[in-house]
Design a protein around this motif. Sequence first.
Motif, PDB file in Angstrom:
ATOM      1  N   VAL A 111      -3.708   5.144  13.800  1.00 21.81           N
ATOM      2  CA  VAL A 111      -3.165   5.227  15.157  1.00 21.81           C
ATOM      3  C   VAL A 111      -4.015   6.164  16.003  1.00 21.81           C
ATOM      4  N   LEU A 112      -4.330   7.338  15.475  1.00 13.40           N
ATOM      5  CA  LEU A 112      -5.064   8.333  16.245  1.00 13.40           C
ATOM      6  C   LEU A 112      -6.502   7.899  16.516  1.00 13.40           C
ATOM      7  N   ALA A 113      -7.094   7.151  15.580  1.00 14.80           N
ATOM      8  CA  ALA A 113      -8.464   6.672  15.787  1.00 14.80           C
ATOM      9  C   ALA A 113      -8.525   5.606  16.870  1.00 14.80           C
ATOM     10  N   ARG A 114      -7.488   4.792  16.961  1.00 14.20           N
ATOM     11  CA  ARG A 114      -7.381   3.719  17.966  1.00 14.20           C
ATOM     12  C   ARG A 114      -8.633   2.843  18.004  1.00 14.20           C
ATOM     13  N   GLU A 115      -9.123   2.503  16.832  1.00 14.97           N
ATOM     14  CA  GLU A 115     -10.314   1.667  16.746  1.00 14.97           C
ATOM     15  C   GLU A 115      -9.972   0.190  16.625  1.00 14.97           C
ATOM     16  N   ALA A 116      -8.773  -0.100  16.127  1.00 10.91           N
ATOM     17  CA  ALA A 116      -8.359  -1.483  15.920  1.00 10.91           C
ATOM     18  C   ALA A 116      -6.840  -1.512  15.812  1.00 10.91           C
ATOM     19  N   PRO A 117      -6.225  -2.682  15.954  1.00 16.13           N
ATOM     20  CA  PRO A 117      -4.781  -2.775  15.717  1.00 16.13           C
ATOM     21  C   PRO A 117      -4.431  -2.246  14.332  1.00 16.13           C
ATOM     22  N   VAL A 118      -3.319  -1.565  14.254  1.00 17.42           N
ATOM     23  CA  VAL A 118      -2.926  -0.882  13.022  1.00 17.42           C
ATOM     24  C   VAL A 118      -2.325  -1.876  12.037  1.00 17.42           C
ATOM     25  N   THR A 119      -2.860  -1.882  10.832  1.00 18.64           N
ATOM     26  CA  THR A 119      -2.327  -2.723   9.766  1.00 18.64           C
ATOM     27  C   THR A 119      -2.233  -1.898   8.487  1.00 18.64           C
ATOM     28  N   SER A 120      -1.344  -2.319   7.614  1.00 15.22           N
ATOM     29  CA  SER A 120      -1.222  -1.662   6.319  1.00 15.22           C
ATOM     30  C   SER A 120      -0.617  -2.655   5.332  1.00 15.22           C
ATOM     31  N   PRO A 121      -1.221  -2.797   4.160  1.00 18.61           N
ATOM     32  CA  PRO A 121      -0.686  -3.739   3.184  1.00 18.61           C
ATOM     33  C   PRO A 121       0.588  -3.245   2.501  1.00 18.61           C
ATOM     34  N   GLY A 122       0.930  -1.989   2.713  1.00 19.20           N
ATOM     35  CA  GLY A 122       2.112  -1.435   2.048  1.00 19.20           C
ATOM     36  C   GLY A 122       1.735  -0.832   0.713  1.00 19.20           C
ATOM     37  N   PRO A 123       2.671  -0.710  -0.195  1.00 20.97           N
ATOM     38  CA  PRO A 123       3.995  -1.338  -0.193  1.00 20.97           C
ATOM     39  C   PRO A 123       5.086  -0.542   0.523  1.00 20.97           C
ATOM     40  N   HIS A 124       4.785   0.694   0.911  1.00 23.91           N
ATOM     41  CA  HIS A 124       5.841   1.557   1.447  1.00 23.91           C
ATOM     42  C   HIS A 124       6.040   1.373   2.951  1.00 23.91           C
ATOM     43  N   TYR A 125       4.951   1.168   3.672  1.00 25.29           N
ATOM     44  CA  TYR A 125       5.027   1.006   5.129  1.00 25.29           C
ATOM     45  C   TYR A 125       4.186  -0.194   5.556  1.00 25.29           C
ATOM     46  N   PRO A 126       4.564  -1.399   5.131  1.00 28.80           N
ATOM     47  CA  PRO A 126       3.748  -2.573   5.460  1.00 28.80           C
ATOM     48  C   PRO A 126       3.753  -2.856   6.960  1.00 28.80           C
ATOM     49  N   LEU A 127       2.570  -3.101   7.488  1.00 27.52           N
ATOM     50  CA  LEU A 127       2.420  -3.421   8.912  1.00 27.52           C
ATOM     51  C   LEU A 127       1.451  -4.586   9.062  1.00 27.52           C
ATOM     52  N   ALA A 177       6.681  -8.141   6.917  1.00 28.21           N
ATOM     53  CA  ALA A 177       6.905  -9.572   6.678  1.00 28.21           C
ATOM     54  C   ALA A 177       7.876  -9.789   5.516  1.00 28.21           C
ATOM     55  N   GLY A 178       8.669  -8.766   5.220  1.00 27.94           N
ATOM     56  CA  GLY A 178       9.578  -8.851   4.094  1.00 27.94           C
ATOM     57  C   GLY A 178      10.909  -9.477   4.454  1.00 27.94           C
ATOM     58  N   PRO A 179      11.920  -9.237   3.608  1.00 29.32           N
ATOM     59  CA  PRO A 179      13.244  -9.823   3.837  1.00 29.32           C
ATOM     60  C   PRO A 179      13.794  -9.462   5.210  1.00 29.32           C
ATOM     61  N   GLY A 180      14.317 -10.470   5.902  1.00 31.52           N
ATOM     62  CA  GLY A 180      14.906 -10.254   7.214  1.00 31.52           C
ATOM     63  C   GLY A 180      13.929 -10.270   8.365  1.00 31.52           C
ATOM     64  N   SER A 181      12.631 -10.394   8.063  1.00 29.16           N
ATOM     65  CA  SER A 181      11.651 -10.383   9.152  1.00 29.16           C
ATOM     66  C   SER A 181      11.690 -11.699   9.931  1.00 29.16           C
ATOM     67  N   SER A 182      11.293 -11.624  11.206  1.00 29.42           N
ATOM     68  CA  SER A 182      11.235 -12.815  12.053  1.00 29.42           C
ATOM     69  C   SER A 182       9.930 -13.568  11.883  1.00 29.42           C
ATOM     70  N   GLY A 183       8.933 -12.889  11.312  1.00 30.51           N
ATOM     71  CA  GLY A 183       7.609 -13.480  11.218  1.00 30.51           C
ATOM     72  C   GLY A 183       6.806 -13.346  12.485  1.00 30.51           C
ATOM     73  N   LEU A 184       7.341 -12.628  13.476  1.00 29.66           N
ATOM     74  CA  LEU A 184       6.677 -12.510  14.777  1.00 29.66           C
ATOM     75  C   LEU A 184       5.944 -11.179  14.956  1.00 29.66           C
ATOM     76  N   GLY A 185       6.013 -10.303  13.973  1.00 31.77           N
ATOM     77  CA  GLY A 185       5.333  -9.023  14.102  1.00 31.77           C
ATOM     78  C   GLY A 185       3.836  -9.201  14.229  1.00 31.77           C
ATOM     79  N   LYS A 186       3.196  -8.352  15.022  1.00 33.50           N
ATOM     80  CA  LYS A 186       1.755  -8.439  15.203  1.00 33.50           C
ATOM     81  C   LYS A 186       1.152  -7.036  15.172  1.00 33.50           C
ATOM     82  N   PRO A 187      -0.060  -6.894  14.702  1.00 27.18           N
ATOM     83  CA  PRO A 187      -0.724  -5.589  14.703  1.00 27.18           C
ATOM     84  C   PRO A 187      -0.935  -5.106  16.139  1.00 27.18           C
ATOM     85  N   LEU A 188      -0.723  -3.813  16.358  1.00 29.39           N
ATOM     86  CA  LEU A 188      -0.827  -3.232  17.692  1.00 29.39           C
ATOM     87  C   LEU A 188      -1.675  -1.968  17.661  1.00 29.39           C
ATOM     88  N   LYS A 189      -2.280  -1.659  18.798  1.00 28.11           N
ATOM     89  CA  LYS A 189      -2.925  -0.364  19.005  1.00 28.11           C
ATOM     90  C   LYS A 189      -2.050   0.452  19.947  1.00 28.11           C
TER      91      LYS A 189
END
Length: 345
Positions: free
Chosen positions: A126-142, A145-157
């Motif tokens: 986030v602080l680097a702001r070089e690209a949209p933030v993504t993370s494979p998880g498993p603790h903070y996936p971004l 896309a897990g249970p209850g997700s809409s499937g509409l989430g997108k990486p953001l800066k």
Amino acid sequence: MKLGLQLGYWGAQPPANAPELIEAAEGAGFDAVFAAESWGSDAFTPLAWWGSRTEKVRLGTSVVQISARTPTSCAMHALTLDHLNGGRTILGLGVSGPQVVEGWYGQPFEKPLARTREYVSIVRQVLAREAPVTSPGPHYPLPYAGPGSSGLGKPLKPITHPLRADIPIWLGAEGPKNVALAGEIADGWLAIYYTPRLAPMYNKWLDEGFARAGARRSREDFEVAATCQVIVTDDRAGAIAALKPMTALYVGGMGAPELNFHAQVYKRMGYEKEVDEIGRLFMSGRKEEAAAVVPDEMVTETMIIGNVDEVRADVKRWEQAGVTMLLVTCRDADHVRELAAAVGG
């Protein structure tokens, strides 16, 4: 040796003299002011409010609990505060303990080291702001896309451009693996119940982190900020006796009997028998008896107490052990100036 003023977290009410303490600390040449949180006041708001009256001191969290906010939310807090104070923020993070994490935040405590590593990685993205933030998880996936997700989430800066991409991140750590992690991924270590006697052990843990591939820092540019009560007095025995109830509280009552990190620190110092007895008495409600079990050395190992000459000699000893900053608490403005004169002298 640098000094940091530790305001801590609030009790039943906000401290009435915090602005006075902060003003005195800046005037006396303190390097930083810190606020903490437990399960009452938060750490960011006091720094924003009271820190607005300062110009030079760094403003740090010691610590904010990673379970209290998602990593992107924590990064938002940090970048906002950093803009408001002109680039003086220190982001101190800690995992807290299972009683707070599961009892207050309603989250699992398991795998604190892995959670911390993932959390810090996302904050830095986030602080680097070089690209949209993504993370494979498993603790903070971004994106999630897990249970209850809409499937509409997108990486953001972040919309707001951080003032600094390298806001210092310090980790509150007590055990060997967590201290090594601080040496690997952080810019500083917030040490509690530090004792110079065990500096070789602490340095071994830190060196393990510094030696890992991709480590951010080396010993030369890494900060070690140790919480240390500094008391200038001619009545050393009286001061030690007055501090024993607080030591008993943290050793015997601040954490589950099955997992009290503070107790584990003192056991590593060699006080296993005393710690077990303090815990037994404290948990049975016999708090005065628990305090009476605390030997003088359990207090003096982790605090600096004595007349001015003794304090200065001990400060030098802590500095030679590798500590770069002492985090101290103060009663009033005169106390702030007294400690600045003693340590600086």
